[in-house]
Design a protein around this motif. Sequence first.
Motif, PDB file in Angstrom:
ATOM      1  N   MET A 159      13.031  13.912  12.996  1.00 26.50           N
ATOM      2  CA  MET A 159      13.012  12.268  12.903  1.00 26.50           C
ATOM      3  C   MET A 159      12.250  11.541  11.790  1.00 26.50           C
ATOM      4  SD  MET A 159      11.135   9.567  15.736  1.00 26.50           S
ATOM      5  CE  MET A 159      12.426   9.292  16.837  1.00 26.50           C
ATOM      6  N   ARG A 160      13.080  10.686  11.228  1.00 29.06           N
ATOM      7  CA  ARG A 160      12.261  10.125   9.677  1.00 29.06           C
ATOM      8  C   ARG A 160      11.515   8.821  10.288  1.00 29.06           C
ATOM      9  NH1 ARG A 160      17.833   8.441   7.444  1.00 29.06           N
ATOM     10  NH2 ARG A 160      18.086   7.925   9.417  1.00 29.06           N
ATOM     11  N   ILE A 161      10.304   9.095   9.979  1.00 30.83           N
ATOM     12  CA  ILE A 161       9.373   8.033  10.440  1.00 30.83           C
ATOM     13  C   ILE A 161       9.026   7.422   9.048  1.00 30.83           C
ATOM     14  CG2 ILE A 161       7.001   7.403  11.455  1.00 30.83           C
ATOM     15  CD1 ILE A 161       7.582   9.923  13.028  1.00 30.83           C
ATOM     16  N   GLY A 162       9.141   6.104   8.838  1.00 31.37           N
ATOM     17  CA  GLY A 162       8.561   5.302   7.694  1.00 31.37           C
ATOM     18  C   GLY A 162       7.180   4.517   7.951  1.00 31.37           C
ATOM     19  N   LEU A 163       6.595   4.201   6.920  1.00 28.44           N
ATOM     20  CA  LEU A 163       5.452   3.535   7.123  1.00 28.44           C
ATOM     21  C   LEU A 163       5.553   2.395   6.064  1.00 28.44           C
ATOM     22  CD1 LEU A 163       2.590   2.741   7.982  1.00 28.44           C
ATOM     23  CD2 LEU A 163       1.701   4.416   6.323  1.00 28.44           C
ATOM     24  N   TYR A 164       5.607   0.948   6.578  1.00 26.23           N
ATOM     25  CA  TYR A 164       5.580  -0.166   5.645  1.00 26.23           C
ATOM     26  C   TYR A 164       4.120  -0.958   5.738  1.00 26.23           C
ATOM     27  CZ  TYR A 164       6.854  -4.507   3.942  1.00 26.23           C
ATOM     28  OH  TYR A 164       6.992  -5.854   3.022  1.00 26.23           O
ATOM     29  N   PRO A 165       3.289  -0.527   4.807  1.00 26.11           N
ATOM     30  CA  PRO A 165       2.015  -1.237   5.091  1.00 26.11           C
ATOM     31  C   PRO A 165       1.680  -2.700   4.201  1.00 26.11           C
ATOM     32  CG  PRO A 165       1.917   0.124   3.231  1.00 26.11           C
ATOM     33  CD  PRO A 165       3.291   0.302   3.757  1.00 26.11           C
ATOM     34  N   GLY A 166       0.791  -3.409   4.881  1.00 24.89           N
ATOM     35  CA  GLY A 166       0.587  -4.666   4.336  1.00 24.89           C
ATOM     36  C   GLY A 166      -0.700  -5.221   4.927  1.00 24.89           C
ATOM     37  N   THR A 167      -0.961  -6.445   4.511  1.00 28.44           N
ATOM     38  CA  THR A 167      -1.768  -7.363   5.079  1.00 28.44           C
ATOM     39  C   THR A 167      -1.417  -8.275   6.062  1.00 28.44           C
ATOM     40  OG1 THR A 167      -3.482  -7.007   3.319  1.00 28.44           O
ATOM     41  CG2 THR A 167      -4.001  -8.955   4.931  1.00 28.44           C
ATOM     42  N   PHE A 168      -0.142  -8.617   5.985  1.00 24.56           N
ATOM     43  CA  PHE A 168       0.787  -9.394   6.590  1.00 24.56           C
ATOM     44  C   PHE A 168      -0.124 -10.890   7.245  1.00 24.56           C
ATOM     45  CE2 PHE A 168       2.155  -5.043   7.139  1.00 24.56           C
ATOM     46  CZ  PHE A 168       3.826  -5.309   6.505  1.00 24.56           C
ATOM     47  N   ASP A 169      -0.637 -11.371   5.971  1.00 22.89           N
ATOM     48  CA  ASP A 169      -1.449 -12.587   6.312  1.00 22.89           C
ATOM     49  C   ASP A 169      -0.990 -13.812   5.897  1.00 22.89           C
ATOM     50  OD1 ASP A 169      -3.732 -13.943   7.544  1.00 22.89           O
ATOM     51  OD2 ASP A 169      -4.821 -13.919   5.404  1.00 22.89           O
ATOM     52  N   PRO A 170       0.086 -14.311   6.385  1.00 25.76           N
ATOM     53  CA  PRO A 170       0.998 -14.110   7.378  1.00 25.76           C
ATOM     54  C   PRO A 170       2.043 -13.224   7.208  1.00 25.76           C
ATOM     55  CG  PRO A 170       1.497 -16.136   6.809  1.00 25.76           C
ATOM     56  CD  PRO A 170       0.292 -15.857   5.992  1.00 25.76           C
ATOM     57  N   ILE A 171       2.720 -12.911   8.102  1.00 24.05           N
ATOM     58  CA  ILE A 171       4.022 -12.006   7.752  1.00 24.05           C
ATOM     59  C   ILE A 171       5.205 -13.223   7.227  1.00 24.05           C
ATOM     60  CG2 ILE A 171       4.912 -12.368  10.027  1.00 24.05           C
ATOM     61  CD1 ILE A 171       6.258  -9.538   9.545  1.00 24.05           C
ATOM     62  N   THR A 172       5.779 -12.808   5.998  1.00 20.79           N
ATOM     63  CA  THR A 172       6.784 -13.923   5.809  1.00 20.79           C
ATOM     64  C   THR A 172       8.322 -13.598   5.672  1.00 20.79           C
ATOM     65  OG1 THR A 172       6.963 -13.011   3.500  1.00 20.79           O
ATOM     66  CG2 THR A 172       4.996 -14.342   3.855  1.00 20.79           C
ATOM     67  N   MET A 173       9.142 -14.194   5.412  1.00 24.49           N
ATOM     68  CA  MET A 173      10.377 -13.925   5.405  1.00 24.49           C
ATOM     69  C   MET A 173      10.682 -12.771   4.296  1.00 24.49           C
ATOM     70  SD  MET A 173      11.971 -15.927   7.356  1.00 24.49           S
ATOM     71  CE  MET A 173      13.548 -16.702   7.399  1.00 24.49           C
ATOM     72  N   GLY A 174       9.800 -12.751   3.234  1.00 21.47           N
ATOM     73  CA  GLY A 174      10.062 -11.486   2.382  1.00 21.47           C
ATOM     74  C   GLY A 174       9.860 -10.248   3.021  1.00 21.47           C
ATOM     75  N   HIS A 175       8.436 -10.160   3.727  1.00 21.59           N
ATOM     76  CA  HIS A 175       8.222  -8.923   4.410  1.00 21.59           C
ATOM     77  C   HIS A 175       9.312  -8.595   5.598  1.00 21.59           C
ATOM     78  CE1 HIS A 175       3.860 -10.537   4.053  1.00 21.59           C
ATOM     79  NE2 HIS A 175       3.975  -9.490   3.294  1.00 21.59           N
ATOM     80  N   LEU A 176       9.783  -9.532   6.101  1.00 30.53           N
ATOM     81  CA  LEU A 176      10.873  -9.444   7.332  1.00 30.53           C
ATOM     82  C   LEU A 176      12.312  -8.772   6.687  1.00 30.53           C
ATOM     83  CD1 LEU A 176      10.296 -12.592   9.447  1.00 30.53           C
ATOM     84  CD2 LEU A 176       9.747 -10.193   9.894  1.00 30.53           C
TER      85      LEU A 176
END
Length: 165
Positions: free
Chosen positions: A1-18
């Motif tokens: 299984m390929r597991i990926g990690l996308y880290p960030g503060t997400f303060d707040p989550i934006t359209m760019g993050h999405l």
Amino acid sequence: MRIGLYPGTFDPITMGHLDIIRRALVLVDRLVIGVAINRDKGPLFDLEERVAMVEAECAKLSEASGVEIVVHPFENLLIDCARDVGAGIIIRGLRAVADFEYEYQMVGMNRQLDNTIETVFLMAEAEHQAIASKLVKEISRLGGDVSKFVTPEIRAALDAKFDRT
């Protein structure tokens, strides 16, 4: 299984993050969104609020793609978080050359700590390249319209934080 990690503060989550999350879903079987605690940044939203916002926004993407998305708060080294969740891939979004210089350094250090975990860079789509959570918060605080940068739910959360309900 390929597991990926996308880290960030997400303060707040934006359209760019999405955008990065949506595109990362084709690369992995499970995507872990690592919400960094990072007390040094002095986030507007507390950890529980950020986790809840990320979970709500990612539920839609997970359902549409069929890929499992897990939200995982962390305060340790990124490479240790990747090990903790079983990730073989760290996903990072790039907006500009300045992002690359910082990320390049981070990859080098992470490779020294664990060379079995790869980092994959995804360039932000052109319409999202200027979006930064810090700027979104500032625009919202000053009463500007952030609807191009965040979902309606996140805009409502920002309005509530700045007492504009």
